[in-house]
Design an enzyme around this catalytic site. Sequence first.
Site, PDB file in Angstrom:
ATOM      1  N   HIS A   7       0.824  -1.204   0.000  1.00 36.84           N
ATOM      2  CA  HIS A   7       0.000   0.000   0.000  1.00 36.84           C
ATOM      3  C   HIS A   7       0.860   1.257   0.000  1.00 36.84           C
ATOM      4  O   HIS A   7       2.048   1.207   0.311  1.00 36.84           O
ATOM      5  CB  HIS A   7      -0.982   0.042   1.185  1.00 36.84           C
ATOM      6  N   HIS A  79       3.977   7.126   3.743  1.00 33.75           N
ATOM      7  CA  HIS A  79       4.918   6.015   3.548  1.00 33.75           C
ATOM      8  C   HIS A  79       4.450   5.087   2.443  1.00 33.75           C
ATOM      9  O   HIS A  79       3.299   5.154   2.002  1.00 33.75           O
ATOM     10  CB  HIS A  79       5.152   5.229   4.851  1.00 33.75           C
ATOM     11  N   GLU A 130       7.715   1.076   4.946  1.00 35.84           N
ATOM     12  CA  GLU A 130       7.202   0.036   5.830  1.00 35.84           C
ATOM     13  C   GLU A 130       7.438  -1.303   5.125  1.00 35.84           C
ATOM     14  O   GLU A 130       7.195  -1.423   3.911  1.00 35.84           O
ATOM     15  CB  GLU A 130       5.691   0.245   6.046  1.00 35.84           C
TER      16      GLU A 130
HETATM   17 CO    CO Z   1       1.185   1.291   6.281  1.00 36.66          CO
END
Ligand code: CO
Length: 134
Positions: A7, A79, A130
């Site tokens: 994502h 992020h 991440e």
């Molecule tokens: Co995230």
Amino acid sequence: MLGRLNHVAIAVPNLAAASAQYRTMLGAEVTEPQVLPEHGVTVVFILLPNTKIELLEPLDETSPVAPFLARNPSGGMHHVCYEVEDILAARDHLRQQGARILGDGEPKIGAHNKPVLFLHPKDFNGTLIELEQV
Ligand code: CO
């Protein structure tokens, strides 16, 4: 080492308003809000055919996302999340290469009930990364 893009996350000042905008103006499927106290945020996911967008709202002013929103009051890209098969192997490899892992370096459970780690943005061209084990 890197797998799929899981994502892209966008910090938002008002999660309800942002969710409604994605639902009605953009015609997207939006998940129900999920409170993640360990990460200091409430999240929803916009489900797209090839990936997801995570909308993040800080739980309070102690949230790690709060300073970002203070600098970017209308919100902004926060992020990107890449999938890895073995998060501990990925962490150890990155540390050997000199990359900094945020926090205590131990994976936390993320929004998908999978272990996640964050990498220091200064080590990756100003982008907070991440990693999520899938
Ligand atoms: Co995230």
